[in-house]
Scaffold this active site. Structure first.
Site, PDB file in Angstrom:
ATOM      1  N   SER A 145       0.768  -0.952   0.089  1.00 32.79           N
ATOM      2  CA  SER A 145       0.040  -0.114  -0.177  1.00 32.79           C
ATOM      3  C   SER A 145       0.928   1.233  -0.163  1.00 32.79           C
ATOM      4  CB  SER A 145      -1.128  -0.091   1.410  1.00 32.79           C
ATOM      5  OG  SER A 145      -0.302   0.080   2.378  1.00 32.79           O
TER       6      SER A 145
ATOM      7  N   ASP B  55      -4.208   7.045  10.183  1.00 37.06           N
ATOM      8  CA  ASP B  55      -3.869   6.058  10.940  1.00 37.06           C
ATOM      9  C   ASP B  55      -2.609   5.829  11.668  1.00 37.06           C
ATOM     10  OD1 ASP B  55      -2.336   5.578   8.974  1.00 37.06           O
ATOM     11  OD2 ASP B  55      -3.107   3.703   8.108  1.00 37.06           O
TER      12      ASP B  55
ATOM     13  N   HIS C  60       0.530   4.826   7.781  1.00 42.31           N
ATOM     14  CA  HIS C  60       0.525   5.276   6.314  1.00 42.31           C
ATOM     15  C   HIS C  60       0.896   6.778   6.090  1.00 42.31           C
ATOM     16  CE1 HIS C  60      -1.483   1.459   6.107  1.00 42.31           C
ATOM     17  NE2 HIS C  60      -0.722   1.239   5.132  1.00 42.31           N
TER      18      HIS C  60
END
Length: 356
Positions: free
Chosen positions: A74, A236, A239
């Site tokens: 990601s 979060d 990231h």
């Protein structure tokens, strides 16, 4: 054992089928396994779809287009941002197009939640597009899911080797320093830092031995992450934010251009004043893991690729190139839609798993 020797041993263990657990110690492995689940719950997940940066960049620039395949997890896909222009793929495509003054066709094969073991499938998808260069960002999920480093390195090495055999230049952004991640409590944070740095050093050795080059992401932005976590980490706290992805991509653009033979001439020779040098690979890999933005690539000394300390490499700290705004791609390939959540690529997931 020195850290350089340990990194070389870990990379060798991966190449010859060793486990590599002894390099970390069974106690560290046990602690990380026990607390990683807690950290993944703290980080959480989202069902939001990741914008796909696949498409054409460099409006009005001449061809033929430079073809870039973007692989990994990601951090390559741009998890957590809302618009295509905020993804690392868009910044990478726009930056290479601007600096090379060429059209760029970038295609994403990155999968949210991917580990190094998923790279083989991504390479299968990428090779038919006949890319000029592949950019790989992988490793964080291997750490948070307590995959043995030797296993991680073996899968990455195989992916790089396959790409190089097909004439594709390869640039790998090594595992980031997970000791910078706020949701990780002590002692997990210290263990994650040691594990991720060791993995990054071993990734460097394996990638260079397979014919690619690496760029150390380290803390991704170095001291900037510690100074401004609210700006450069996403909600979060694991990231990168949109600003963080921009900085990540800016680290990669100069190395991608160099891999394509399009770098600035004065940037291709190591400069002592910038801490650049020709070094044995083990020492250089450990040094790079501690210094974000450091590029490692293979070289020769006196016509020889290897010396007493192993493979000769150049350690470079390339200048960050000024870039304009990231563009949204001109058009998107229908085949690429849905790539991020393709069940054949993505790992099995549950509510406690954190994508990376």
């Amino acid at each position: 054992m020195s850290r350089a020797a340990a990194a070389r041993r870990l990379a060798s263990a991966a190449a010859y089928g060793g486990g590599g657990l002894s390099l970390l110690g069974a106690s560290l492995y046990g602690v990380l396994r026990a607390e990683a689940k807690v950290a993944r719950r703290a980080i959480g997940t989202t069902d939001n779809r990741v914008p796909d940066a696949t498409g054409w960049y460099g409006r009005g620039r001449p061809g033929p287009a430079i073809k870039i395949a973007l692989l990994g997890d990601s951090s390559a896909a741009g998890y957590g941002v809302a618009r295509i222009e905020q993804t690392p793929g868009a910044w990478l495509g726009s930056g290479v197009a601007e600096r090379a003054d060429r059209r760029v066709h970038l295609r994403e094969f990155a999968v949210v939640g991917a580990q190094s073991s998923h790279l083989g499938r991504q390479v299968d998808h990428a090779l038919p597009m006949d890319p000029d260069v592949a950019v790989i960002l992988i490793g964080a999920n291997d750490v948070t899911h307590t995959v043995l480093p030797s296993e991680s390195v073996r899968h990455l090495s195989e992916a790089v080797r396959r790409l190089k055999e097909e004439g594709v230049a390869v640039v790998v952004g090594t595992c980031p320093d997970l000791g910078t991640v706020s949701p990780l409590p002590p002692p997990l944070r210290q263990v994650a830092r040691a594990w991720s740095r060791r993995l990054a050093a071993a990734q460097t050795i394996a990638v260079v031995e397979a014919g690619g080059r690496t760029v150390s992401l380290g803390s991704i932005l170095g001291p900037e992450f510690a100074a401004a976590p609210a700006l450069l980490f996403g909600p979060d706290r694991f990231h990168p934010s949109a600003a963080g992805y921009e900085s990540l991509a800016r680290l990669l653009v100069p190395s991608v251009l160099s891999a394509l033979g399009m770098g600035e001439v004065e940037e291709e020779t190591p400069r002592v004043g910038r801490g650049e040098a020709v070094l044995p690979i083990g020492y250089a890999a450990v040094k790079a893991s501690q210094n974000p933005g450091t590029e490692i690539d293979g070289t020769e000394v006196g016509g020889a690729k290897r010396g007493v300390g192993g493979r000769w490499v150049t350690l470079m700290r390339r200048r960050l190139l000024p870039t304009g705004e990231a563009q949204a791609p001109d058009e998107r390939s229908g085949e690429a839609d849905g790539q991020h959540q393709e069940s054949g690529d993505a790992p099995a997931d549950d509510s406690a798993e954190a994508p990376a």
